[in-house]
Design an enzyme around this catalytic site. Structure first.
Site, PDB file in Angstrom:
ATOM      1  N   GLU A   1     -10.086  -1.385   4.810  1.00 37.67           N
ATOM      2  CA  GLU A   1      -8.928  -1.762   5.979  1.00 37.67           C
ATOM      3  C   GLU A   1      -9.349  -1.727   7.380  1.00 37.67           C
ATOM      4  O   GLU A   1      -8.918  -2.430   8.012  1.00 37.67           O
ATOM      5  CB  GLU A   1      -7.610  -0.692   5.392  1.00 37.67           C
TER       6      GLU A   1
ATOM      7  N   GLN B   1       0.827  -1.412   0.051  1.00 35.80           N
ATOM      8  CA  GLN B   1      -0.072  -0.111  -0.037  1.00 35.80           C
ATOM      9  C   GLN B   1       0.852   1.149  -0.019  1.00 35.80           C
ATOM     10  O   GLN B   1       1.348   1.470   1.057  1.00 35.80           O
ATOM     11  CB  GLN B   1      -0.819  -0.101   1.342  1.00 35.80           C
TER      12      GLN B   1
ATOM     13  N   SER C   1       4.323  -1.361   4.263  1.00 39.49           N
ATOM     14  CA  SER C   1       4.504  -2.668   4.833  1.00 39.49           C
ATOM     15  C   SER C   1       4.681  -3.681   3.597  1.00 39.49           C
ATOM     16  O   SER C   1       4.020  -3.635   2.588  1.00 39.49           O
ATOM     17  CB  SER C   1       3.173  -3.143   5.636  1.00 39.49           C
TER      18      SER C   1
ATOM     19  N   TYR D   1       0.465   4.631   0.266  1.00 45.08           N
ATOM     20  CA  TYR D   1      -0.295   5.843   0.772  1.00 45.08           C
ATOM     21  C   TYR D   1       0.638   6.865   1.053  1.00 45.08           C
ATOM     22  O   TYR D   1       0.986   7.925   0.983  1.00 45.08           O
ATOM     23  CB  TYR D   1      -1.285   5.440   1.562  1.00 45.08           C
TER      24      TYR D   1
ATOM     25  N   SER E   1      -4.623   6.944  12.779  1.00 45.52           N
ATOM     26  CA  SER E   1      -4.323   6.978  14.121  1.00 45.52           C
ATOM     27  C   SER E   1      -5.637   7.090  14.838  1.00 45.52           C
ATOM     28  O   SER E   1      -6.723   7.257  14.284  1.00 45.52           O
ATOM     29  CB  SER E   1      -3.314   8.210  14.531  1.00 45.52           C
TER      30      SER E   1
HETATM   31  C1  LIG Z   1       3.471  -0.761  11.557  1.00 44.50           C
HETATM   32  C2  LIG Z   1       2.831   0.184  10.282  1.00 44.50           C
HETATM   33  C3  LIG Z   1       2.486  -0.245   9.257  1.00 44.50           C
HETATM   34  C4  LIG Z   1       2.304   0.603   8.250  1.00 44.50           C
HETATM   35  N1  LIG Z   1       2.174   0.351   6.912  1.00 44.50           N
HETATM   36  C5  LIG Z   1       1.843   1.254   6.206  1.00 44.50           C
HETATM   37  C6  LIG Z   1       1.613   0.696   4.763  1.00 44.50           C
HETATM   38  O1  LIG Z   1       1.727  -0.408   4.414  1.00 44.50           O
HETATM   39  N2  LIG Z   1       1.087   1.846   3.729  1.00 44.50           N
HETATM   40  C7  LIG Z   1       1.276   2.986   3.962  1.00 44.50           C
HETATM   41  O2  LIG Z   1       0.731   3.776   3.275  1.00 44.50           O
HETATM   42  N3  LIG Z   1       1.362   3.571   5.287  1.00 44.50           N
HETATM   43  C8  LIG Z   1       1.417   2.530   6.133  1.00 44.50           C
HETATM   44  N4  LIG Z   1       1.767   3.090   7.604  1.00 44.50           N
HETATM   45  C9  LIG Z   1       1.573   4.404   7.981  1.00 44.50           C
HETATM   46  C10 LIG Z   1       0.409   4.828   8.666  1.00 44.50           C
HETATM   47  O3  LIG Z   1      -0.686   4.924   7.953  1.00 44.50           O
HETATM   48  C11 LIG Z   1       0.733   6.399   9.101  1.00 44.50           C
HETATM   49  O4  LIG Z   1       1.852   6.035  10.296  1.00 44.50           O
HETATM   50  C12 LIG Z   1      -0.351   6.940  10.009  1.00 44.50           C
HETATM   51  O5  LIG Z   1      -1.459   7.273   9.007  1.00 44.50           O
HETATM   52  C13 LIG Z   1       0.180   8.268  10.927  1.00 44.50           C
HETATM   53  O6  LIG Z   1       0.675   9.147   9.957  1.00 44.50           O
HETATM   54  P1  LIG Z   1       2.280   9.857  10.358  1.00 44.50           P
HETATM   55  O7  LIG Z   1       2.997   8.608  10.769  1.00 44.50           O
HETATM   56  O8  LIG Z   1       2.872  10.576   9.227  1.00 44.50           O
HETATM   57  O9  LIG Z   1       2.130  10.500  11.695  1.00 44.50           O
HETATM   58  P2  LIG Z   1       1.588  12.052  11.634  1.00 44.50           P
HETATM   59  O10 LIG Z   1       0.394  12.131  10.780  1.00 44.50           O
HETATM   60  O11 LIG Z   1       2.511  13.062  11.655  1.00 44.50           O
HETATM   61  O12 LIG Z   1       0.770  12.100  12.997  1.00 44.50           O
HETATM   62  C14 LIG Z   1       1.621  12.398  14.271  1.00 44.50           C
HETATM   63  C15 LIG Z   1       0.538  12.404  15.395  1.00 44.50           C
HETATM   64  O13 LIG Z   1      -0.254  13.535  15.277  1.00 44.50           O
HETATM   65  C16 LIG Z   1      -1.634  13.287  15.518  1.00 44.50           C
HETATM   66  N5  LIG Z   1      -2.426  13.896  14.457  1.00 44.50           N
HETATM   67  C17 LIG Z   1      -2.125  14.335  13.248  1.00 44.50           C
HETATM   68  N6  LIG Z   1      -2.985  14.797  12.559  1.00 44.50           N
HETATM   69  C18 LIG Z   1      -3.888  15.177  13.703  1.00 44.50           C
HETATM   70  C19 LIG Z   1      -5.193  15.914  13.521  1.00 44.50           C
HETATM   71  N7  LIG Z   1      -5.885  16.372  12.542  1.00 44.50           N
HETATM   72  N8  LIG Z   1      -6.018  15.916  14.654  1.00 44.50           N
HETATM   73  C20 LIG Z   1      -5.686  15.075  15.999  1.00 44.50           C
HETATM   74  N9  LIG Z   1      -4.346  14.570  15.954  1.00 44.50           N
HETATM   75  C21 LIG Z   1      -3.694  14.526  14.856  1.00 44.50           C
HETATM   76  C22 LIG Z   1      -1.503  11.713  15.137  1.00 44.50           C
HETATM   77  O14 LIG Z   1      -2.722  10.967  15.467  1.00 44.50           O
HETATM   78  C23 LIG Z   1      -0.136  11.276  15.794  1.00 44.50           C
HETATM   79  O15 LIG Z   1      -0.381  11.047  16.967  1.00 44.50           O
HETATM   80  C24 LIG Z   1       2.134   2.153   8.501  1.00 44.50           C
HETATM   81  C25 LIG Z   1       2.382   2.387   9.968  1.00 44.50           C
HETATM   82  C26 LIG Z   1       2.991   1.694  10.965  1.00 44.50           C
HETATM   83  C27 LIG Z   1       3.133   2.110  12.254  1.00 44.50           C
END
Ligand SMILES: Cc1cc2nc3c(=O)[nH]c(=O)nc-3n(C[C@H](O)[C@H](O)[C@H](O)COP(=O)(O)OP(=O)(O)OC[C@H]3O[C@@H](n4cnc5c(N)ncnc54)[C@H](O)[C@@H]3O)c2cc1C
Length: 391
Positions: free
Chosen positions: A250, A132, A167, A134, A371
């Site tokens: 998902e 994926q 992933s 994204y 999240s």
């Molecule tokens: C084990 C694992 C597997 C993954 N696999 C994939 C994959 O296969 N493909 C893929 O595309 N992605 C994958 N991801 C990524 C995952 O989708 C993102 O980590 C997730 O969407 C959060 O984005 P970020 O890490 O950029 O954190 P950020 O968006 O930077 O967020 C940081 C913090 O701020 C908070 N936050 C952000 N915006 C807001 C808001 N508007 N209001 C309140 N709180 C907010 C979040 O909740 C979080 O606590 C994976 C992540 C993990 C941990």
């Protein structure tokens, strides 16, 4: 030809599934009983690929897909029985969740007949694995900030940009990529949902080592990567709706099999607590009971969502929020039941026990797939109709 008929008699079907699994989870597959789950994805990968192909041959992949798409149109009850017996047999963890449970329903809903014919059979055979594409360094929760770009060059898309946390990219044949195809667009508009082959010079995959010691996710760099012009799902520049439809799969219904796995983990935890004399600790006992209640609430809710057909809406966030939090708490409970022993590695320098890996990996359950904070925003704004959060 499938090995086992889909009997309408639940008891008969359960017995047939159990017998098939007993006859097939043998040899090197039996050595991987209960392995390959959260934080343990690297274990026995090649054997698990062979196992996936066995499942495909026997007709166990795409069990609930409509028959016209090569599935078996199994009822909800039959799918649940299969998932339960699979967990009971402790068959090895599956390797193509994203292909079978995320991309396939998306293609069935939004893809062209050619795309369905091209890609569904490879998933059904267990031959083509998907990842994926994204998230990016500046587009996680804020997915509309995607900066990966694609433009048409003759009859091909040319893709440039970076994805992260992808992933299983290192073991995938294809990636579904959200990319900006209208350079003058912003936010949700002007994005497309592209199907991109991983094995090409323009795609570089760099594994990321995780705290569990394993590496299930990666950085993926697209440097003039290419894919055919017709491998765009839905309309060009309207990929956001497709990307969100996939997230509905998902977050909601795809997790039923996973929840049956949760049940086994909880059973193991209760056995562990009893064996360590910890089940008589009133506080731990209360937490174990809470976990048991939570598991059942989650299961009933998943069945309720599965009973509704079509693309799950924002209410799928209820499931994601609940199971992500429940599973993270279960990981903590494992370590609390183990007490000080939970702090000792299995082998030096860094081989962890399954319980420790579970504890560490489940921290991510409240992050990936959106999240907890984001699920609450979706529920507040799009289900309950509360005012939008100030941005
Ligand atoms: C084990 C694992 C597997 C993954 N696999 C994939 C994959 O296969 N493909 C893929 O595309 N992605 C994958 N991801 C990524 C995952 O989708 C993102 O980590 C997730 O969407 C959060 O984005 P970020 O890490 O950029 O954190 P950020 O968006 O930077 O967020 C940081 C913090 O701020 C908070 N936050 C952000 N915006 C807001 C808001 N508007 N209001 C309140 N709180 C907010 C979040 O909740 C979080 O606590 C994976 C992540 C993990 C941990």
């Amino acid at each position: 030809m499938a090995d086992v008929e889909l009997s309408d008699d639940p008891a008969q079907f359960r017995a047939d599934v159990a017998a098939w699994l007993a006859a097939h989870v043998v040899g090197e597959y039996a050595e991987l009983k209960g392995r390959g789950g959260p934080g343990d994805e690297d274990i026995g990968f090649d054997v698990r690929v062979a196992w996936e192909q066995e499942l495909g041959k026997a007709g166990w992949i795409g069990l609930g897909w409509p028959e016209e798409f090569g599935g078996r149109g199994a009822s909800l009850d039959q799918q649940i029985i299969f998932a339960e017996e699979y967990a009971r047999a402790q068959a090895p963890a599956r390797v193509n969740h994203m292909g079978e449970n995320l991309l396939a329903p998306t293609l069935i809903e939004y893809g062209t007949a050619e795309q369905q014919e091209r890609f569904l059979p490879g998933i059904l055979r267990g031959d083509e694995r998907w990842c994926q594409g994204y998230s990016e360094p500046n587009a996680g929760s804020d997915l509309a900030n995607v900066a990966t770009r694609a433009h048409l060059d003759g009859d091909e898309w040319v893709i440039n940009g970076q994805k992260v946390w992808t992933s299983l990219a290192h073991v995938s044949h294809w990636c579904f990529v959200v990319a900006r195809t209208d350079p003058d667009s912003a936010r949700h508009k002007g994005l497309s949902f592209l199907l991109v082959p991983m094995d090409q010079p323009g795609v570089e995959v760099r594994p990321i080592v995780q705290i569990t010691g394993g590496g299930e996710f990666n950085e993926v760099f697209f440097d003039d990567a290419r894919t055919a012009a017709d491998l765009v799902v839905g309309e060009v520049n309207s990929g956001w709706a497709v990307a969100m439809g996939l997230l509905g799969f998902e977050r909601g219904v795809s997790t039923l099999a996973q929840q049956v796995g949760f049940e086994r983990e909880l059973e193991h935890l209760i056995e562990l607590a009893k064996a360590r004399g910890r089940a008589s600790d009133p506080v731990l006992r209360q937490r174990l009971v809470d976990a048991y209640i939570g598991l059942h609430l989650m299961k009933w809710n998943a069945m309720r969502s599965m009973a509704a057909s079509g693309v799950p809406g924002p209410e799928a966030s209820i499931s994601k929020l609940f199971w992500g939090t429940w599973h993270r708490d279960l990981g903590e409970l494992f370590i609390d039941v183990l007490g000080p022993e939970g702090l000792i590695a299995e082998e030096l320098p860094y081989e962890l026990t399954l319980e420790q890996k579970l504890f560490l990996f489940t921290r991510s359950d409240t992050i990936y797939g959106g999240s907890n904070e984001i699920q609450r925003n979706v529920l507040g704004e799009r289900v309950l109709g509360l005012p939008k959060e100030p941005s």
